[in-house]
Scaffold this motif. Structure first.
Motif, PDB file in Angstrom:
ATOM      1  N   TYR A  87       0.904  -1.042  -0.257  1.00  0.00           N
ATOM      2  CA  TYR A  87      -0.280  -0.237   0.050  1.00  0.00           C
ATOM      3  C   TYR A  87       0.900   1.003   0.164  1.00  0.00           C
ATOM      4  CZ  TYR A  87      -3.012   3.521   1.337  1.00  0.00           C
ATOM      5  OH  TYR A  87      -4.073   4.047   1.688  1.00  0.00           O
ATOM      6  N   THR A  88       0.798   2.482  -0.999  1.00  0.00           N
ATOM      7  CA  THR A  88       0.891   3.575  -0.798  1.00  0.00           C
ATOM      8  C   THR A  88       0.588   4.764   0.140  1.00  0.00           C
ATOM      9  OG1 THR A  88       2.465   2.888  -3.019  1.00  0.00           O
ATOM     10  CG2 THR A  88       1.998   5.149  -2.782  1.00  0.00           C
ATOM     11  N   PRO A  89       0.827   5.238   0.901  1.00  0.00           N
ATOM     12  CA  PRO A  89       0.006   6.057   1.587  1.00  0.00           C
ATOM     13  C   PRO A  89      -0.412   7.054   0.759  1.00  0.00           C
ATOM     14  CG  PRO A  89       1.931   5.137   3.016  1.00  0.00           C
ATOM     15  CD  PRO A  89       1.714   4.897   1.767  1.00  0.00           C
ATOM     16  N   ARG A  90      -1.640   8.018   0.941  1.00  0.00           N
ATOM     17  CA  ARG A  90      -2.512   9.153  -0.345  1.00  0.00           C
ATOM     18  C   ARG A  90      -2.104  10.601   0.297  1.00  0.00           C
ATOM     19  NH1 ARG A  90      -2.079   4.192  -2.494  1.00  0.00           N
ATOM     20  NH2 ARG A  90      -4.450   3.430  -2.644  1.00  0.00           N
ATOM     21  N   ILE A  91      -1.633  10.965   1.501  1.00  0.00           N
ATOM     22  CA  ILE A  91      -1.546  11.827   2.059  1.00  0.00           C
ATOM     23  C   ILE A  91      -0.267  12.059   2.917  1.00  0.00           C
ATOM     24  CG2 ILE A  91      -2.236  13.812   3.017  1.00  0.00           C
ATOM     25  CD1 ILE A  91      -3.675  13.626   0.774  1.00  0.00           C
ATOM     26  N   ARG A 145      -5.237  18.217   6.221  1.00  0.00           N
ATOM     27  CA  ARG A 145      -4.774  16.969   6.004  1.00  0.00           C
ATOM     28  C   ARG A 145      -5.240  15.235   6.101  1.00  0.00           C
ATOM     29  NH1 ARG A 145      -1.910  13.769   9.865  1.00  0.00           N
ATOM     30  NH2 ARG A 145      -0.567  14.674  11.068  1.00  0.00           N
ATOM     31  N   SER A 146      -5.983  15.093   7.514  1.00  0.00           N
ATOM     32  CA  SER A 146      -6.276  14.486   7.939  1.00  0.00           C
ATOM     33  C   SER A 146      -8.192  14.254   7.221  1.00  0.00           C
ATOM     34  CB  SER A 146      -6.641  14.085   9.434  1.00  0.00           C
ATOM     35  OG  SER A 146      -7.124  15.108  10.485  1.00  0.00           O
ATOM     36  N   GLY A 147      -8.806  15.900   6.801  1.00  0.00           N
ATOM     37  CA  GLY A 147      -9.673  15.522   6.503  1.00  0.00           C
ATOM     38  C   GLY A 147      -9.726  14.865   4.425  1.00  0.00           C
ATOM     39  N   GLN A 148      -8.648  16.067   4.279  1.00  0.00           N
ATOM     40  CA  GLN A 148      -8.542  14.951   3.298  1.00  0.00           C
ATOM     41  C   GLN A 148      -8.398  13.427   2.737  1.00  0.00           C
ATOM     42  OE1 GLN A 148      -4.767  17.172   1.163  1.00  0.00           O
ATOM     43  NE2 GLN A 148      -5.532  16.470  -0.665  1.00  0.00           N
ATOM     44  N   THR A 149      -7.613  13.353   3.559  1.00  0.00           N
ATOM     45  CA  THR A 149      -6.821  11.707   3.916  1.00  0.00           C
ATOM     46  C   THR A 149      -8.437  10.819   3.986  1.00  0.00           C
ATOM     47  OG1 THR A 149      -5.159  12.273   5.016  1.00  0.00           O
ATOM     48  CG2 THR A 149      -6.119  10.230   4.787  1.00  0.00           C
ATOM     49  N   ALA A 150      -9.429  11.725   4.687  1.00  0.00           N
ATOM     50  CA  ALA A 150     -10.637  10.636   5.313  1.00  0.00           C
ATOM     51  C   ALA A 150     -11.672  11.208   3.762  1.00  0.00           C
ATOM     52  CB  ALA A 150     -11.736  11.482   6.103  1.00  0.00           C
ATOM     53  N   ARG A 151     -11.871  11.907   2.779  1.00  0.00           N
ATOM     54  CA  ARG A 151     -12.251  11.737   2.061  1.00  0.00           C
ATOM     55  C   ARG A 151     -11.709  11.511   0.631  1.00  0.00           C
ATOM     56  NH1 ARG A 151     -12.141  17.563   3.790  1.00  0.00           N
ATOM     57  NH2 ARG A 151     -10.176  17.700   1.568  1.00  0.00           N
ATOM     58  N   CYS A 152     -10.431  11.638   0.869  1.00  0.00           N
ATOM     59  CA  CYS A 152      -9.934  10.770  -0.150  1.00  0.00           C
ATOM     60  C   CYS A 152     -10.009   9.258   0.245  1.00  0.00           C
ATOM     61  CB  CYS A 152      -8.184  11.314  -0.745  1.00  0.00           C
ATOM     62  SG  CYS A 152      -6.873   9.444  -1.256  1.00  0.00           S
ATOM     63  N   LEU A 153      -9.783   8.604   0.712  1.00  0.00           N
ATOM     64  CA  LEU A 153     -10.032   6.937   1.246  1.00  0.00           C
ATOM     65  C   LEU A 153     -11.620   6.514   1.240  1.00  0.00           C
ATOM     66  CD1 LEU A 153      -7.697   6.200   4.263  1.00  0.00           C
ATOM     67  CD2 LEU A 153      -7.442   6.197   1.653  1.00  0.00           C
ATOM     68  N   ALA A 154     -12.347   7.252   1.148  1.00  0.00           N
ATOM     69  CA  ALA A 154     -14.081   7.393   1.239  1.00  0.00           C
ATOM     70  C   ALA A 154     -14.455   7.464  -0.324  1.00  0.00           C
ATOM     71  CB  ALA A 154     -14.782   8.129   1.794  1.00  0.00           C
ATOM     72  N   VAL A 155     -14.153   8.226  -1.346  1.00  0.00           N
ATOM     73  CA  VAL A 155     -14.023   8.283  -2.392  1.00  0.00           C
ATOM     74  C   VAL A 155     -13.640   6.448  -3.398  1.00  0.00           C
ATOM     75  CG1 VAL A 155     -13.518   9.614  -4.526  1.00  0.00           C
ATOM     76  CG2 VAL A 155     -14.079  10.144  -2.761  1.00  0.00           C
ATOM     77  N   GLU A 156     -11.988   6.481  -2.600  1.00  0.00           N
ATOM     78  CA  GLU A 156     -11.733   5.419  -3.227  1.00  0.00           C
ATOM     79  C   GLU A 156     -11.920   4.463  -2.654  1.00  0.00           C
ATOM     80  OE1 GLU A 156      -6.514   5.077  -2.504  1.00  0.00           O
ATOM     81  OE2 GLU A 156      -6.769   7.375  -3.480  1.00  0.00           O
ATOM     82  N   ASN A 157     -12.633   4.151  -1.754  1.00  0.00           N
ATOM     83  CA  ASN A 157     -13.379   3.145  -1.560  1.00  0.00           C
ATOM     84  C   ASN A 157     -14.981   2.631  -1.285  1.00  0.00           C
ATOM     85  OD1 ASN A 157     -10.771   1.026  -0.189  1.00  0.00           O
ATOM     86  ND2 ASN A 157     -10.687   2.854   0.644  1.00  0.00           N
ATOM     87  N   TYR A 158     -15.126   3.217  -2.251  1.00  0.00           N
ATOM     88  CA  TYR A 158     -16.744   3.329  -2.526  1.00  0.00           C
ATOM     89  C   TYR A 158     -17.282   2.372  -3.261  1.00  0.00           C
ATOM     90  CZ  TYR A 158     -21.940   4.809  -3.885  1.00  0.00           C
ATOM     91  OH  TYR A 158     -22.704   5.135  -2.800  1.00  0.00           O
ATOM     92  N   PRO A 159     -18.254   1.715  -2.075  1.00  0.00           N
ATOM     93  CA  PRO A 159     -18.791   2.055  -1.648  1.00  0.00           C
ATOM     94  C   PRO A 159     -18.964   1.459   0.130  1.00  0.00           C
ATOM     95  CG  PRO A 159     -19.817  -0.130  -2.880  1.00  0.00           C
ATOM     96  CD  PRO A 159     -18.858   0.477  -3.716  1.00  0.00           C
ATOM     97  N   GLN A 160     -17.870   0.202  -0.044  1.00  0.00           N
ATOM     98  CA  GLN A 160     -17.206  -0.139   0.976  1.00  0.00           C
ATOM     99  C   GLN A 160     -17.001   0.672   2.300  1.00  0.00           C
ATOM    100  OE1 GLN A 160     -13.756  -2.901   0.338  1.00  0.00           O
ATOM    101  NE2 GLN A 160     -13.144  -1.551  -1.393  1.00  0.00           N
ATOM    102  N   ASN A 161     -17.029   0.161   2.941  1.00  0.00           N
ATOM    103  CA  ASN A 161     -17.171   0.644   4.566  1.00  0.00           C
ATOM    104  C   ASN A 161     -15.326   0.522   5.404  1.00  0.00           C
ATOM    105  OD1 ASN A 161     -20.103   1.078   4.703  1.00  0.00           O
ATOM    106  ND2 ASN A 161     -20.149  -0.843   5.404  1.00  0.00           N
ATOM    107  N   ILE A 162     -15.203   1.424   5.607  1.00  0.00           N
ATOM    108  CA  ILE A 162     -13.639   1.207   6.079  1.00  0.00           C
ATOM    109  C   ILE A 162     -13.931   1.791   7.651  1.00  0.00           C
ATOM    110  CG2 ILE A 162     -13.121   1.359   3.761  1.00  0.00           C
ATOM    111  CD1 ILE A 162     -12.398   4.668   4.224  1.00  0.00           C
ATOM    112  N   LEU A 163     -12.571   0.929   8.374  1.00  0.00           N
ATOM    113  CA  LEU A 163     -11.906   1.837   9.713  1.00  0.00           C
ATOM    114  C   LEU A 163     -10.700   2.554   9.405  1.00  0.00           C
ATOM    115  CD1 LEU A 163     -12.481   1.919  12.408  1.00  0.00           C
ATOM    116  CD2 LEU A 163     -10.922  -0.045  12.256  1.00  0.00           C
ATOM    117  N   LEU A 164     -10.682   3.976   9.531  1.00  0.00           N
ATOM    118  CA  LEU A 164      -9.286   4.496  10.333  1.00  0.00           C
ATOM    119  C   LEU A 164      -9.456   4.636  11.395  1.00  0.00           C
ATOM    120  CD1 LEU A 164     -11.284   8.143   8.296  1.00  0.00           C
ATOM    121  CD2 LEU A 164      -9.878   6.047   7.299  1.00  0.00           C
TER     122      LEU A 164
END
Length: 215
Positions: free
Chosen positions: A117-121, A135-154
């Motif tokens: 895995y390559t970190p996004r932010i 940067r943590s807000g950007q990370t959450a948005r990025c991971l949400a979009v990349e993994n949609y519609p999967q449920n994820i844990l941060l």
């Protein structure tokens, strides 16, 4: 389709229990979990065992990896290390950029880590409160979009948990989210809108800190 983003803060850390640990530690800004922190992490894992989580992303600091590992074992999932979820690299707390274990070294200790895995932010020392939230807000948005519609844990830290929540639901999170140790935030996407359902839930913990600590 809906999506759930779970955001957890790491469990209790050794230097909160034993402040003298800091004086002789090799990586003094990267403490491990305390004994009761490992118990909290298992309680978090039990809480999330029945949730349909598909991916786990964690800050690369030791305490967040240890917390995420307990959940990963319970859910039989890999861990992806995301620097965008890192601790607030605050010069008022840290006299220099914090030293951490490398990803290969962490993977030796925690085989569930996905080394591909390559970190996004990125997270860059030093940073302001506004920068860590951005940067943590950007990370959450990025991971949400990349993994949609999967449920994820941060899995992050007090500041990055709050920032991640703010990145999804906006400024309302600043007043409502209480990111105590090993607490759980739940944000749900419904009809293109992010809704804050859990604001720092600790009902899964046997013991809860009375005062929320961020240092």
């Amino acid at each position: 389709m809906s999506q759930i983003i779970w955001i957890a803060r790491h469990a209790n850390r050794l230097d909160f229990v034993n402040p003298d640990w800091f004086l002789t530690a090799e990586r003094r800004y990267d403490p491990p979990l305390s004994d009761d922190g490992f118990i909290q992490a298992k309680q978090l894992a039990n809480r999330l065992k029945q949730e349909k989580i598909s991916q786990i992303f964690a800050s690369p600091f030791l305490r967040t990896v240890q917390t995420a590992n307990a959940v990963a074992q319970a859910l039989d999932l890999p861990i992806k290390l995301e620097t965008g979820l890192s601790e607030w690299l605050n010069p008022a707390w840290m006299t220099e950029e914090p030293q951490r274990l490398s990803t290969p070294a962490l993977a030796e200790l925690f085989p569930r880590i996905d080394v591909s895995y390559t970190p996004r932010i990125a997270a860059k020392y030093p940073e302001t409160k506004e920068q860590v939230r951005a940067r943590s807000g950007q990370t959450a948005r990025c991971l949400a979009v990349e993994n949609y519609p999967q449920n994820i844990l941060l899995v992050g830290h007090g500041a990055s948990v709050l920032g991640a929540a703010m990145g999804l639901v906006g400024e309302i999170a600043q007043a409502e989210v209480k990111a105590s140790l090993c607490s759980l935030v739940k944000v749900v996407l419904q009809d293109s809108e992010w809704l804050l359902e859990l604001k720092g839930d600790t009902s899964h913990l046997m013991e809860v800190e009375e005062v929320i600590r961020f240092v």
